[in-house]
Structure formats: structure tokens, C-alpha cells
Design a protein around this motif. Structure first.
Motif, mmCIF file in Angstrom:
data_model
loop_
_atom_site.group_PDB
_atom_site.id
_atom_site.type_symbol
_atom_site.label_atom_id
_atom_site.label_comp_id
_atom_site.label_asym_id
_atom_site.label_seq_id
_atom_site.Cartn_x
_atom_site.Cartn_y
_atom_site.Cartn_z
ATOM 1 N N TRP A 1 1.014 -0.942 -0.085
ATOM 2 C CA TRP A 1 -0.129 -0.013 0.282
ATOM 3 C C TRP A 1 0.955 1.079 -0.543
ATOM 4 O O TRP A 1 1.653 1.297 0.675
ATOM 5 N N LYS A 2 0.404 2.020 -0.853
ATOM 6 C CA LYS A 2 1.011 3.517 -0.718
ATOM 7 C C LYS A 2 -0.090 4.652 -0.760
ATOM 8 O O LYS A 2 -1.334 4.503 -1.078
ATOM 9 N N ALA A 3 1.075 6.070 -0.165
ATOM 10 C CA ALA A 3 -0.840 6.948 -0.034
ATOM 11 C C ALA A 3 -0.868 7.427 -1.577
ATOM 12 O O ALA A 3 0.757 7.496 -1.925
ATOM 13 N N VAL A 4 -1.167 8.407 -1.767
ATOM 14 C CA VAL A 4 -1.546 9.459 -3.044
ATOM 15 C C VAL A 4 -2.081 10.517 -2.777
ATOM 16 O O VAL A 4 -2.827 10.745 -1.372
ATOM 17 N N ALA A 5 -1.558 11.739 -3.447
ATOM 18 C CA ALA A 5 -2.344 12.484 -3.085
ATOM 19 C C ALA A 5 -3.282 13.335 -4.300
ATOM 20 O O ALA A 5 -2.894 13.601 -5.502
#
Length: 82
Positions: free
Chosen positions: A12-16
């Protein structure tokens, strides 16, 4: 509102996303349209408060852009609904 994605390895990775994100909330309804690469959120309870929400927002996954959805009439304020 926090948004994350998962890759093929399961990481999982944060996206903006771009655009004006909806206010943080809990207990909202969520729907996805795979054909148009859109997800929608509606209503819920304002995070950390007692305000019921009646708005609708779209996140276009192709452009990672939030957009509010104009409504022709007001929705009933609600949370914990499907």
C-alpha cells in the motif's frame, strides 16, 4: 480525505489526488464504476464531530482528481447506509 492504492505485490502507498477533497468523514457510502474508473462517496458523519453530511463527491482514478457532484435536490443527511 486520505487515499491509498495497492500495487501488484500487495504494498500500500499513500496517493495525493488533485482537486478539492471532501472533508474527512466516517460511516459514508461508497460506490465504484469500473467502466469509467470512478469512485463516489456520499454522506457520512463528519470526522470527530456529530454533523451528518449530505454531499456527493467523485474521485476519477484515471486523473486522480476529486470533484464535487452537483445535486438537483438535497439528499437526506445520513450515515451507516448502503
Amino acid at each position: 480525505m486520505d487515499v491509498a492504492s495497492v500495487d501488484e505485490s500487495g504494498t500500500w502507498k499513500a496517493v495525493a489526488p488533485q482537486g478539492k477533497a471532501p472533508i474527512p468523514r466516517t460511516n459514508f457510502a461508497f460506490a465504484e464504476n469500473e467502466d469509467t474508473a470512478q469512485v463516489f462517496i456520499s454522506g457520512g458523519l463528519a470526522f470527530g464531530g456529530t454533523t451528518l453530511l449530505d454531499d456527493v463527491h467523485e474521485l476519477h482514478l484515471g486523473t486522480m482528481t476529486w470533484s464535487p457532484i452537483a445535486q438537483k435536490s438535497s439528499l437526506a443527511r445520513r450515515f451507516n447506509h448502503a
